[in-house]
Design an enzyme around this catalytic site. Structure first.
Site, PDB file in Angstrom:
ATOM      1  N   TYR A  29      33.116  33.686  42.484  1.00 36.60           N
ATOM      2  CA  TYR A  29      33.401  34.585  41.333  1.00 36.60           C
ATOM      3  C   TYR A  29      32.428  35.863  41.274  1.00 36.60           C
ATOM      4  O   TYR A  29      33.145  36.993  41.222  1.00 36.60           O
ATOM      5  CB  TYR A  29      33.141  33.771  40.217  1.00 36.60           C
ATOM      6  CG  TYR A  29      33.206  34.565  38.705  1.00 36.60           C
ATOM      7  CD1 TYR A  29      34.435  34.509  38.183  1.00 36.60           C
ATOM      8  CD2 TYR A  29      32.025  34.990  38.174  1.00 36.60           C
ATOM      9  CE1 TYR A  29      34.541  35.373  36.955  1.00 36.60           C
ATOM     10  CE2 TYR A  29      32.086  35.769  36.849  1.00 36.60           C
ATOM     11  CZ  TYR A  29      33.646  35.814  36.215  1.00 36.60           C
ATOM     12  OH  TYR A  29      33.485  36.276  35.177  1.00 36.60           O
ATOM     13  N   SER A  43      31.190  41.623  35.587  1.00 39.79           N
ATOM     14  CA  SER A  43      30.612  40.496  34.832  1.00 39.79           C
ATOM     15  C   SER A  43      29.097  40.771  35.160  1.00 39.79           C
ATOM     16  O   SER A  43      28.756  41.630  36.095  1.00 39.79           O
ATOM     17  CB  SER A  43      31.038  39.151  35.498  1.00 39.79           C
ATOM     18  OG  SER A  43      30.001  38.418  35.246  1.00 39.79           O
TER      19      SER A  43
HETATM   20  P1  NAD Z   1      39.744  33.949  28.664  1.00 35.68           P
HETATM   21  O1  NAD Z   1      40.365  33.007  29.566  1.00 35.68           O
HETATM   22  O2  NAD Z   1      39.619  33.671  27.274  1.00 35.68           O
HETATM   23  O3  NAD Z   1      40.914  34.884  28.779  1.00 35.68           O
HETATM   24  C1  NAD Z   1      41.308  35.414  29.891  1.00 35.68           C
HETATM   25  C2  NAD Z   1      42.922  35.886  29.753  1.00 35.68           C
HETATM   26  O4  NAD Z   1      43.342  36.274  31.115  1.00 35.68           O
HETATM   27  C3  NAD Z   1      43.705  34.730  29.493  1.00 35.68           C
HETATM   28  O5  NAD Z   1      44.769  34.710  28.363  1.00 35.68           O
HETATM   29  C4  NAD Z   1      44.405  34.257  30.783  1.00 35.68           C
HETATM   30  O6  NAD Z   1      45.800  33.592  30.731  1.00 35.68           O
HETATM   31  C5  NAD Z   1      44.612  35.684  31.374  1.00 35.68           C
HETATM   32  N1  NAD Z   1      44.942  35.722  32.763  1.00 35.68           N
HETATM   33  C6  NAD Z   1      44.225  34.856  33.701  1.00 35.68           C
HETATM   34  N2  NAD Z   1      44.593  35.008  34.890  1.00 35.68           N
HETATM   35  C7  NAD Z   1      45.752  36.105  34.612  1.00 35.68           C
HETATM   36  C8  NAD Z   1      46.667  36.571  35.570  1.00 35.68           C
HETATM   37  N3  NAD Z   1      46.783  36.338  36.845  1.00 35.68           N
HETATM   38  N4  NAD Z   1      47.334  37.492  35.081  1.00 35.68           N
HETATM   39  C9  NAD Z   1      47.638  37.709  33.590  1.00 35.68           C
HETATM   40  N5  NAD Z   1      46.709  37.122  32.982  1.00 35.68           N
HETATM   41  C10 NAD Z   1      45.755  36.432  33.378  1.00 35.68           C
HETATM   42  O7  NAD Z   1      38.701  34.580  29.314  1.00 35.68           O
HETATM   43  P2  NAD Z   1      37.495  35.721  28.856  1.00 35.68           P
HETATM   44  O8  NAD Z   1      36.279  35.374  28.851  1.00 35.68           O
HETATM   45  O9  NAD Z   1      38.313  36.502  27.691  1.00 35.68           O
HETATM   46  O10 NAD Z   1      37.636  36.881  30.272  1.00 35.68           O
HETATM   47  C11 NAD Z   1      38.057  38.205  30.064  1.00 35.68           C
HETATM   48  C12 NAD Z   1      37.489  38.893  31.319  1.00 35.68           C
HETATM   49  O11 NAD Z   1      36.086  38.783  31.085  1.00 35.68           O
HETATM   50  C13 NAD Z   1      37.598  38.002  32.878  1.00 35.68           C
HETATM   51  O12 NAD Z   1      37.640  39.123  33.600  1.00 35.68           O
HETATM   52  C14 NAD Z   1      36.362  37.443  32.851  1.00 35.68           C
HETATM   53  O13 NAD Z   1      35.963  37.126  34.283  1.00 35.68           O
HETATM   54  C15 NAD Z   1      35.173  38.320  32.166  1.00 35.68           C
HETATM   55  N6  NAD Z   1      34.010  37.973  31.821  1.00 35.68           N
HETATM   56  C16 NAD Z   1      34.019  36.892  30.772  1.00 35.68           C
HETATM   57  C17 NAD Z   1      32.621  36.401  30.511  1.00 35.68           C
HETATM   58  C18 NAD Z   1      32.401  35.432  29.633  1.00 35.68           C
HETATM   59  O14 NAD Z   1      31.521  34.742  29.477  1.00 35.68           O
HETATM   60  N7  NAD Z   1      33.683  34.672  28.772  1.00 35.68           N
HETATM   61  C19 NAD Z   1      31.585  36.865  31.180  1.00 35.68           C
HETATM   62  C20 NAD Z   1      31.787  37.823  32.219  1.00 35.68           C
HETATM   63  C21 NAD Z   1      32.991  38.350  32.394  1.00 35.68           C
END
Ligand code: NAD
Length: 609
Positions: A492, A479
């Site tokens: 985080y 991130s």
């Molecule tokens: P999201 O919540 O839409 O999707 C995350 C998915 O991960 C969900 O389907 C959830 O069920 C699954 N998940 C959560 N914990 C889990 C576990 N223990 N085992 C298996 N599956 C699990 O979120 P997203 O934004 O798509 O996030 C994806 C990645 O991107 C994450 O690592 C997040 O930290 C990172 N990220 C997101 C953003 C943002 O702005 N959305 C920014 C920086 C980084």
């Protein structure tokens, strides 16, 4: 080095020479003929051949090119290796091993150079069903490629000429008399196995064969008999009369990728593939080659069966400008050349960035394993992946923080689908709130998923990649919070900074094994993460309010996860170490490098990005 078990050797007489031909598998199945390059013998194919027989059930034929391995040597040498004579040899071999059905031809290096001749001359029409070419261009196409750049030079074209000219140094050397022979029969022959291991990363073992020095000495005539005459007067009718699959290793020391830029002019039915590897792919990437050959051969066979049955397949064929049929490639996504047929596992694939990434790989024709703790979400992603282009897709309900469950997953995937080519450790959860409001339990939860989930993935699937020894790629979703401190995201950000550093360390450790590691640092991306994030230090009602508020902010920013997915595929294709994705992520990355004090000041001010 021995041929795979069960190989049946026989002799085929042609032009006064006995060729040593080896056959494997059931002659009733489609025949794949493998032609080796320089300096090599048929044994270069042993790894690919055994896979094509054992896993894919083909009838596989390999032969020592005249003057190589156990085949006879033409006398005199000069004039004994012309493309015309090599075509005679090929026809004699296919007449012996597959008299009634056309064969699927596969060539590497000089084996590919001569196979281009086979597939573009009239007298082999109907004898070749398909041709897979790797690291060996047609001398005719090459001649035209040079002429075009000499007659219509632009700075770019001159650069391309010079680039390929520099890579062809050995071709000039091979044209000098006697010296190459002396070198190969002397020091070069002795050192060659070590050179292949060090520079080309060819695994140690009983390859190359003891015939190397004489293969290399005789094979110099392949160059001397053909290169100059063909480059000077390339044939104008060198059009392929069978579908061609071109496999281009991006790290080939001897051939520029640009050589194939105009190949569509010569090949009406072309499928392109690229892979990050050096020149000796039959030794370093046998799994990938066998899988691509299998896909291609089967698709051509299917088409032929359809034609034989008089079927027309809507969408499967169309015509080019000259009215020649053009076969649609298996997948047409932007990255299909690179990821078609590869096995890709994405965690957290049930939503957001993970789902979009699974779809992007699916569109590129990859086989997708969607992992999520949300079984329904994973299943939906797998189903949709099939619709958008994945040849196969599976869903697995696993919590990435559960070590034993991850071990089981890794064992199951290995047993059922093989080694993962690209692993995307994406599953993650959000947690916001001050350090003193974050309980040890909160810390454990966020570190268990965001850090340990990544560690388990890298450890289990990364080890399988390393043990296979044929490269691979790991993507860890960190991130912008990994390098951008914030008083509101201590847990985080700490988890993501750890993911970033883990990725860098692992990248250094795995580089020698051709396993790339990439850390992706998105900024604000419009996904579900804000609605499910935990806000510590507040009651449930306030938590819901904050979830809604941040969802609104991310919605207004409205950066789609599909763009992150695209950045991920590009990063893998280019083997990038670290990619900040959104403009704000790139901006704060620049600040972290050049104005860290400003970033520290920002960390104290407001809510995080
Ligand atoms: P999201 O919540 O839409 O999707 C995350 C998915 O991960 C969900 O389907 C959830 O069920 C699954 N998940 C959560 N914990 C889990 C576990 N223990 N085992 C298996 N599956 C699990 O979120 P997203 O934004 O798509 O996030 C994806 C990645 O991107 C994450 O690592 C997040 O930290 C990172 N990220 C997101 C953003 C943002 O702005 N959305 C920014 C920086 C980084």
């Amino acid at each position: 080095m021995t041929l795979p078990e069960g190989a049946r050797e026989r002799w085929v007489r042609t032009g006064g020479i006995e060729l040593c031909v080896a056959e494997l598998g059931d002659p009733g199945r489609p025949t794949v003929v493998l032609v080796h390059g320089y300096p090599d013998s048929k044994e270069v194919w042993s790894e690919v051949a055994s896979r094509l027989v054992d896993h894919h059930g083909f009838h596989v034929v390999l032969y020592d090119v005249r003057g190589h391995g156990r085949s006879g040597v033409p006398k005199p040498l000069r004039g004994g290796f012309t493309l015309e004579k090599l075509t005679d040899d090929f026809l004699a071999v296919v007449d012996a091993v597959s008299p009634d059905r056309p064969v699927h031809l596969v060539g590497h290096d000089w084996g590919s150079v001569q196979s281009w001749e086979f597939v573009t001359v009239e007298r082999t029409r109907g004898r070749i069903a398909s041709f897979t070419s790797m690291s060996g261009p047609s001398l005719d196409h090459f001649g035209h490629w040079i002429n075009k750049r000499l007659t219509r030079p632009t700075p770019r074209r001159v650069g391309q000429l010079l680039g390929q000219g520099a890579k062809s140094w050995y071709v000039y050397l091979l044209h000098t008399p006697v010296l190459p022979e002396l070198a190969w029969r002397g020091p070069l022959g002795k050192r060659w196995p070590g050179i292949l291991r060090r520079i080309e990363k060819v695994p140690a073992g009983d390859y190359p064969t003891p015939s190397l020095a004489s293969d290399a000495a005789h094979g110099a005539w392949l160059y001397r008999d053909n290169v100059r005459p063909r480059l000077r007067r390339p044939r104008v009718d060198a059009h392929a009369h069978a579908p061609v699959q071109l496999i281009t290793p991006s790290g080939d020391r001897f051939l520029s990728e640009r050589l194939y830029d105009e190949l569509e002019d010569w090949v009406p039915r072309l499928t392109r593939r690229t892979l990050p590897a050096g020149h000796w792919v039959p030794r370093t990437r046998p799994d990938r080659l066998a899988s691509w050959i299998d896909d291609f051969v089967l698709s051509v066979e299917k088409e032929r069966d359809g034609e034989a049955a008089g079927e027309t397949r809507p969408g499967e064929t169309r015509e080019d400008g000259a009215g020649r049929p053009v076969r649609k490639a298996a997948a047409t996504g932007r990255h299909a050349e690179r990821f078609g047929g590869q096995l890709v596992l994405v965690t957290g694939a049930g939503s957001g960035i993970g789902r979009a990434t699974a779809f992007a790989f699916a569109e590129a024709g990859a086989r997708v394993i969607a992992v999520d703790r949300d079984a329904e979400g994973a299943a939906r992603t797998a189903e949709m992946s099939l619709l958008v282009g994945a040849p196969e897709a599976w869903a697995e309900a696993v919590d990435v923080s559960d070590e034993q469950a991850m071990e089981k997953l890794a064992a199951k995937v290995h047993a059922e689908h093989g080694v993962v080519d690209v692993l995307v450790n994406n599953a993650g959860i959000g947690l916001s709130g001050s350090f003193f409001d974050t309980t040890p339990e909160d810390w454990r939860r966020v570190l268990d998923v965001n850090l340990w989930g990544v560690i388990h993935g890298c450890r289990l699937f990364g080890r399988q990649m390393a043990e296979r020894g044929q490269g691979g790629h790991i993507v860890n979703i960190a991130s912008a919070a990994a390098y951008q401190p914030s008083k509101a995201l201590p847990a985080y950000s700490t988890s993501k900074a750890a993911v970033l550093m883990l990725s860098e360390c692992l990248r250094a450790e795995l580089a020698d094994q051709d396993i790339g590691v990439t850390a992706i640092c998105p900024g604000l991306v419009n996904t579900n993460i804000t609605a499910t994030a935990t806000f510590v230090g507040v009651d449930a009602q306030e938590e819901r309010r904050r979830q809604k508020r941040s969802t609104r902010v991310y919605g207004l920013r409205n950066y789609p996860p599909e763009k992150v997915a695209d950045a991920i595929l590009r990063a893998v294709a280019l083997n990038k170490a670290m990619v900040p994705v959104t403009p704000e992520a790139r901006g704060s990355y620049a600040l972290s490098r050049f104005l860290p004090r400003a970033l520290r000041a920002l960390a104290r001010v407001g809510p995080p990005l």
